[in-house]
Design an enzyme around this catalytic site. Structure first.
Site: not given
Ligand code: NAD
Ligand code: TYD
Length: 333
Positions: A123-125, A147, A151
């Site tokens: 992630t970019d985070e 988090y 990562k």
């Molecule tokens: P999500 O929370 O929707 O899904 C996570 C999945 O991982 C779930 O199916 C969960 O059951 C499984 N999981 C959790 N712990 C586990 C374990 N110990 N063993 C096996 N499975 C396990 O997450 P997402 O939003 O789909 O993100 C997927 C990946 O992309 C993550 O690594 C996250 O850090 C990364 N990512 C997400 C975003 C975003 O905006 N959602 C952005 C950048 C990177």
């Molecule tokens: P989020 O979807 O949790 O993603 P991330 O923190 O990983 O970027 O949040 C996106 C942005 O929205 C972040 O600046 C926090 C803000 N936010 C709110 O203002 N209210 C909310 O209830 C949530 C979940 C996020």
């Protein structure tokens, strides 16, 4: 190609599995997922009877399960993670177990089994808040919450396995994803579903934090490219190129739903809240990827999906999520 996808029952992983099975008739997928609160097999209904797809229920921190699932695969893609910042602030245990120890367990198995390709979905985070300009892949990691720290820990291990063991690893670091099937704790699905129920939208702080939104299918296309054409040992930033302040995004969601702005409820800020993320994406652009979806149209499509799939999100919001939400927003009001 035979792939092991971990965390494939979650948001991005399930889109990726469907993308791969649709696009490559010669590919097969094993999905190893623990089915935490975020894992949902409903996301994979479309492929569950597909002979090229197999589900394994298990934890990426369990070495025996991992070794079994990984034997004979051509590539591992690690999507599995605890993924929500606010939950990591309430308690970080599971984040360290999955995002750090789980990654380590996968790397060890991949090394032992001599897996030819390992892709870490990051992630970019991990770069922390970017006040000005945009960060390249070699920028220092300055995570600001548990988090992103977990990562970053996973990423550092992945890079170490390249430097030390020459395990052919690749890392993708994408910006905030959105789209159908995203668990309604993240801002876009939370705000859409709250608005659909005429409930308040809890906007943190001054609402002016900036995120760079990326449609989930664009991320899947980029990960696909990195899997097939990326250079081992390299890290690839994947950004949507659409920076938006949270307040602007919130108003756009309300407009799409025809709901009033009076639903917006400013609440106490998230501790350690990163102000802005911004990625320099030259590297992935030169590999031949650009986002294909425009934010406005993709957001409208996402809103339509949640409107039409109440049966997907209603059980979530009235189940585990309810207690989490009460705890999360009780001290913010
Ligand atoms: P999500 O929370 O929707 O899904 C996570 C999945 O991982 C779930 O199916 C969960 O059951 C499984 N999981 C959790 N712990 C586990 C374990 N110990 N063993 C096996 N499975 C396990 O997450 P997402 O939003 O789909 O993100 C997927 C990946 O992309 C993550 O690594 C996250 O850090 C990364 N990512 C997400 C975003 C975003 O905006 N959602 C952005 C950048 C990177
Ligand atoms: P989020 O979807 O949790 O993603 P991330 O923190 O990983 O970027 O949040 C996106 C942005 O929205 C972040 O600046 C926090 C803000 N936010 C709110 O203002 N209210 C909310 O209830 C949530 C979940 C996020």
């Amino acid at each position: 190609m035979k792939l092991l996808v971990t965390g494939g029952a979650g948001f991005i992983g399930s889109h990726f599995i469907r993308h791969v099975l649709r696009k490559y008739p010669g590919h097969s997928v094993i999905n190893l997922d623990k089915l935490t609160y975020a894992g949902n097999l409903e996301n994979l209904r479309e492929v569950e009877r597909e002979p090229r797809y197999r589900f394994v229920h298990g934890d990426i921190s369990d070495a025996a399960v991992v070794r079994d699932a990984m034997r004979g695969v051509d590539a591992v893609l690690n999507f599995a993670a605890e993924s929500h910042v606010d939950r990591s602030i309430l308690g970080a245990d599971e984040f360290l177990k999955t995002d750090v120890l789980g990654t380590f367990t996968l790397l060890e198995a991949a090394r032992e089994l001599r897996i030819p390709r390992y892709v870490q979905i990051s992630t970019d985070e991990v770069y922390g808040s970017v006040e000005h300009g945009a960060v390249r892949e070699n920028a220092p990691l300055r995570p600001s919450n548990p988090y992103s720290a977990s990562k970053a820990g996973g990423d550092l291990l992945v890079s170490a396995y390249w430097a030390t063991h020459r395990l052919p690893v690749l890392i993708t670091r994408s910006s905030n994803n959105f789209g159908p099937n995203q668990y309604p704790e993240k801002i876009i699905p939370l705000f859409i579903t709250n608005a659909l129920e005429d409930r308040r939208l809890p906007l943190y702080g001054d609402g002016r934090n900036v995120r760079d939104w990326l449609y989930v299918l664009d991320n899947c296309a980029a990960i696909d490219l990195v899997l097939h054409a990326g250079v081992p040992g390299e890290i690839y930033n994947i950004g949507g190129g659409t920076e938006v302040e949270n307040i602007v995004l919130t108003r756009q969601i309300l407009r799409l739903l025809g709901k009033p702005e009076s639903l917006i409820q400013p609440v106490k800020d998230r501790p350690g809240h990163d102000r802005r993320y911004a990625l320099d994406c030259h590297k992935i652009h030169s590999l031949g990827w650009k986002p294909a979806h425009e934010l406005g149209a993709a957001l409208a499509e996402t809103v339509r999906w949640y409107k039409e799939h109440e049966a997907w999100w209603q059980p979530i919001k009235s189940g585990e999520f309810k207690a989490y939400y009460a705890k999360q927003y009780a001290d913010r009001a």
